[in-house]
Motif scaffolding. Structure first.
Motif, PDB file in Angstrom:
ATOM      1  N   THR A   1      -2.160  33.885 -68.526  1.00  0.00           N
ATOM      2  CA  THR A   1      -0.698  33.994 -68.666  1.00  0.00           C
ATOM      3  C   THR A   1      -0.084  32.609 -68.411  1.00  0.00           C
ATOM      4  O   THR A   1      -0.510  31.891 -67.505  1.00  0.00           O
ATOM      5  N   LYS A   2       0.891  32.261 -69.244  1.00  0.00           N
ATOM      6  CA  LYS A   2       1.531  30.947 -69.118  1.00  0.00           C
ATOM      7  C   LYS A   2       2.943  31.127 -68.574  1.00  0.00           C
ATOM      8  O   LYS A   2       3.678  31.973 -69.083  1.00  0.00           O
ATOM      9  N   VAL A   3       3.306  30.367 -67.561  1.00  0.00           N
ATOM     10  CA  VAL A   3       4.693  30.417 -67.085  1.00  0.00           C
ATOM     11  C   VAL A   3       5.329  29.032 -67.240  1.00  0.00           C
ATOM     12  O   VAL A   3       4.665  28.010 -67.110  1.00  0.00           O
ATOM     13  N   LYS A   4       6.611  29.060 -67.549  1.00  0.00           N
ATOM     14  CA  LYS A   4       7.325  27.791 -67.773  1.00  0.00           C
ATOM     15  C   LYS A   4       8.265  27.519 -66.609  1.00  0.00           C
ATOM     16  O   LYS A   4       9.084  28.388 -66.259  1.00  0.00           O
ATOM     17  N   LEU A   5       8.142  26.347 -66.023  1.00  0.00           N
ATOM     18  CA  LEU A   5       9.068  25.967 -64.953  1.00  0.00           C
ATOM     19  C   LEU A   5      10.016  24.926 -65.535  1.00  0.00           C
ATOM     20  O   LEU A   5       9.655  23.753 -65.709  1.00  0.00           O
ATOM     21  N   LYS A   6      11.188  25.364 -65.862  1.00  0.00           N
ATOM     22  CA  LYS A   6      12.154  24.502 -66.551  1.00  0.00           C
ATOM     23  C   LYS A   6      12.574  23.322 -65.667  1.00  0.00           C
ATOM     24  O   LYS A   6      12.875  23.486 -64.488  1.00  0.00           O
ATOM     25  N   GLY A   7      12.523  22.139 -66.258  1.00  0.00           N
ATOM     26  CA  GLY A   7      12.981  20.945 -65.549  1.00  0.00           C
ATOM     27  C   GLY A   7      12.032  20.442 -64.478  1.00  0.00           C
ATOM     28  O   GLY A   7      12.380  19.555 -63.702  1.00  0.00           O
ATOM     29  N   LYS A   8      10.804  20.987 -64.448  1.00  0.00           N
ATOM     30  CA  LYS A   8       9.842  20.536 -63.432  1.00  0.00           C
ATOM     31  C   LYS A   8       8.762  19.648 -64.058  1.00  0.00           C
ATOM     32  O   LYS A   8       7.725  19.381 -63.452  1.00  0.00           O
ATOM     33  N   GLY A   9       9.009  19.216 -65.300  1.00  0.00           N
ATOM     34  CA  GLY A   9       8.034  18.363 -65.975  1.00  0.00           C
ATOM     35  C   GLY A   9       8.253  16.896 -65.680  1.00  0.00           C
ATOM     36  O   GLY A   9       8.680  16.543 -64.567  1.00  0.00           O
ATOM     37  N   PHE A  10       8.016  16.053 -66.673  1.00  0.00           N
ATOM     38  CA  PHE A  10       8.100  14.608 -66.479  1.00  0.00           C
ATOM     39  C   PHE A  10       9.508  14.104 -66.786  1.00  0.00           C
ATOM     40  O   PHE A  10      10.200  14.689 -67.628  1.00  0.00           O
TER      41      PHE A  10
ATOM     42  N   LYS B   1      14.514   6.814 -69.858  1.00  0.00           N
ATOM     43  CA  LYS B   1      15.883   6.274 -69.883  1.00  0.00           C
ATOM     44  C   LYS B   1      16.982   7.335 -69.994  1.00  0.00           C
ATOM     45  O   LYS B   1      18.044   7.071 -70.543  1.00  0.00           O
ATOM     46  N   LYS B   2      16.700   8.531 -69.502  1.00  0.00           N
ATOM     47  CA  LYS B   2      17.735   9.570 -69.430  1.00  0.00           C
ATOM     48  C   LYS B   2      17.700  10.122 -68.017  1.00  0.00           C
ATOM     49  O   LYS B   2      17.011  11.108 -67.746  1.00  0.00           O
ATOM     50  N   GLU B   3      18.402   9.430 -67.162  1.00  0.00           N
ATOM     51  CA  GLU B   3      18.361   9.793 -65.745  1.00  0.00           C
ATOM     52  C   GLU B   3      18.776  11.255 -65.501  1.00  0.00           C
ATOM     53  O   GLU B   3      19.752  11.728 -66.089  1.00  0.00           O
ATOM     54  N   GLY B   4      18.024  11.945 -64.679  1.00  0.00           N
ATOM     55  CA  GLY B   4      18.345  13.332 -64.353  1.00  0.00           C
ATOM     56  C   GLY B   4      17.817  14.342 -65.356  1.00  0.00           C
ATOM     57  O   GLY B   4      17.954  15.541 -65.145  1.00  0.00           O
ATOM     58  N   HIS B   5      17.211  13.869 -66.469  1.00  0.00           N
ATOM     59  CA  HIS B   5      16.653  14.780 -67.470  1.00  0.00           C
ATOM     60  C   HIS B   5      15.140  14.844 -67.304  1.00  0.00           C
ATOM     61  O   HIS B   5      14.485  13.802 -67.213  1.00  0.00           O
ATOM     62  N   PHE B   6      14.638  16.077 -67.286  1.00  0.00           N
ATOM     63  CA  PHE B   6      13.197  16.262 -67.118  1.00  0.00           C
ATOM     64  C   PHE B   6      12.670  17.237 -68.169  1.00  0.00           C
ATOM     65  O   PHE B   6      13.396  18.102 -68.646  1.00  0.00           O
TER      66      PHE B   6
END
Lengths: 295, 99
Positions: A247-256, A260-265
Motif C-alpha cells: 500500500t502506498k501513502v502520500k505525505l503531502k509537502g514532506k518531499g524535497f 528556488k521556490k522557498e517554502g514549496h516542497f
C-alpha cells in the motif's frame, strides 16, 4: 610535437586562395563554435584547431613559412633561430609582445610562429576569457537545505550559495569567475555541475521522495502508528487497519524542497512492505490455525 | 522599474563595436526588448549575457539576425532536451539500486 596539416584541418586544397580559406574557416567555425556547442569539449578542441589553422593560412607571411617548412618544421625552427641570432647581433631587436595567452595554440604553432601571428597582435582584438567547468559532489541530504560552500577554483576561493533542491546533473553559471579576458576582454564564466549521490533510504524523482518501510503483520491487520525519519525530522504515520501489502501513502509537502521556490516542497510516498513473522512458536502456530478456521 | 538596471544602447554599441542598427534588428526579430525612457533606448542588464552571445555569433561567424534567431531557438531546444535527458537519467537511478 606532431606536424599539423592546417589545410586538412580546414578541409581545403593546398592551392586554395584567400577566399576559399575564409569560406572554409567560416563553415567550420559555424559547426564547432563554443556558443553553438555548449559543454562540448571535443567541439571546443576542434574550434581551437580551426582558429589556429586560420591564423596561419589567412596570413600570407605565415602561410608562406608554413608552406615552405611545414613538414620539416624542426629545420624551420633552427633556421629561424639562426636568423634571429644574426638579427640580434646586427641591430637592436624589438621586444616581442607577450600580453596574449598562448595556451590555446598548439606546440607546433608556437614553435613555428611563437604564439599568435604578428597581424593579430596589431589588431588589438579583445577576447572573452575562457569558461571554467567544475564539478561539485554532494550528498542528497546536503541539498535539502540552502547552504553556503567555499570552492577553490584555479587557486581562488569562491563563496557559493547552494540553493536547496538543486538536482543531480544541474549546472549553474557564476558570471565573471572564469578565465581572464585577453587584451581587456571580459572574464569568462564558471559553470558548476552538481553531482549528487544518494546514500539515504529515500529515492528522489524531481521534488518527490519515495521510500519503502517494513510493516509488522499485526499492525497491518489491526492498525497503529509507525514513526519514520525524514530529512526534516521524525514523522508519525497512522496505519489503517487491514492495510494491504505494498500500500502506498502520500505525505503531502514532506518531499524535497522545490529549487528556488522557498517554502514549496514535493511529496513523500511511503510504500508499506508487510513482514511475515518467522520462527513461529507452537502456541503461535496453534492460534493462527484457530484464526484460519474462522475464515 | 529601476533605471540603474538598464544600460543605454549607445554605450553598448561603443563597448562591443557594433552599429546601433544591429540592436534595432535584434529588437525587430524579437530577440531583445528595448526600453525607451526620455528618448534614450536601454537594454535590461539581465539580457547582457544573451546579447554578448548574439554579438559573438554575429561577428565571429558572420551570421545575420534571422540566423541568430534560428540558432537561439535550436539552442533552447537543445537545452530543454538536455534537461529532459537529465530528468530521465535521474529517474533511471530510482531503479538502478532497487530497494
Amino acid at each position: 610535437m606532431t606536424y599539423i596539416d592546417y589545410y586538412k584541418v580546414l578541409g581545403i586544397d593546398k592551392k586554395a586562395n584567400d577566399k576559399d580559406i575564409k569560406k572554409a574557416y567560416r563553415k567550420m567555425a559555424r559547426k564547432y563554435h563554443p556558443d553553438l556547442n555548449p559543454d562540448d569539449k571535443e567541439a571546443e578542441k576542434k574550434f581551437k584547431e580551426i582558429n589556429e589553422a586560420n591564423e596561419v593560412l589567412s596570413n600570407p607571411e605565415n602561410r608562406k613559412k608554413y608552406d615552405k617548412y611545414g613538414k620539416d618544421w624542426k629545420h624551420a625552427e633552427e633556421f629561424e633561430k639562426a636568423q634571429q641570432q644574426q638579427q640580434y647581433q646586427s641591430s637592436s631587436r624589438r621586444g616581442g609582445s607577450a600580453q596574449y595567452s598562448e595556451q590555446d595554440f598548439s606546440d607546433f604553432f608556437s614553435s613555428m610562429f611563437g604564439g599568435r601571428s604578428a597581424e593579430s597582435r596589431g589588431r588589438n582584438v579583445q577576447f572573452r576569457g575562457q569558461d571554467y567547468n567544475a564539478e561539485l559532489q554532494l550528498e542528497l541530504k546536503d541539498v535539502y537545505r540552502t547552504h553556503k560552500r567555499t570552492l577553490t577554483v584555479n587557486g581562488k576561493n569562491i563563496r557559493l550559495t547552494i540553493p536547496a533542491g538543486v538536482k543531480n546533473g544541474q549546472v549553474i553559471k557564476i558570471k565573471g569567475h572564469g578565465g581572464e579576458g585577453i587584451n581587456g576582454g571580459p572574464r569568462g564564466d564558471l559553470h558548476i555541475k552538481f553531482s549528487i549521490s544518494n546514500h539515504s533510504k529515500f529515492k528522489r524523482d524531481k521534488d518527490n521522495l519515495y521510500a519503502t518501510i517494513d510493516l509488522d503483520l499485526y499492525k497491518a491487520l489491526l492498525g497503529g502508528e509507525v514513526v519514520i525519519d525524514t530529512f526534516d525530522g521524525k514523522v508519525k504515520l497512522n496505519v489503517k487497519p487491514e492495510t494491504k501489502n505494498l500500500t502506498k501513502v502520500k505525505l503531502k509537502g514532506k518531499g524535497f524542497p522545490v529549487y528556488k521556490k522557498e517554502g514549496h516542497f514535493g511529496d513523500l510516498y511511503i510504500t508499506y512492505q508487510i513482514k511475515i513473522p518467522t520462527n513461529l512458536s507452537d502456541k503461535e502456530k496453534e492460534l493462527i490455525k484457530e484464526l484460519a478456521k474462522l475464515r | 522599474m529601476k533605471r540603474k538596471d538598464f544600460i543605454p544602447i549607445v554605450q553598448l554599441c561603443e563597448h562591443y563595436s557594433v552599429e546601433i542598427s544591429f540592436f534595432d534588428e535584434l529588437h525587430e526579430e524579437g530577440l531583445i526588448s528595448i526600453t525607451t525612457l526620455e528618448q534614450t533606448s536601454y537594454l535590461h542588464q539581465d539580457k547582457i549575457s544573451d546579447v554578448e552571445k548574439m554579438i559573438r555569433i554575429h561577428q565571429e561567424l558572420n551570421i545575420n539576425t534571422e540566423g541568430i534567431d534560428a540558432v537561439f531557438n535550436l539552442l533552447n531546444k537543445i537545452d530543454s532536451l538536455q534537461n529532459e535527458l537529465n530528468t530521465l537519467h535521474n529517474r533511471l537511478r530510482l531503479y538502478e539500486n532497487d530497494f
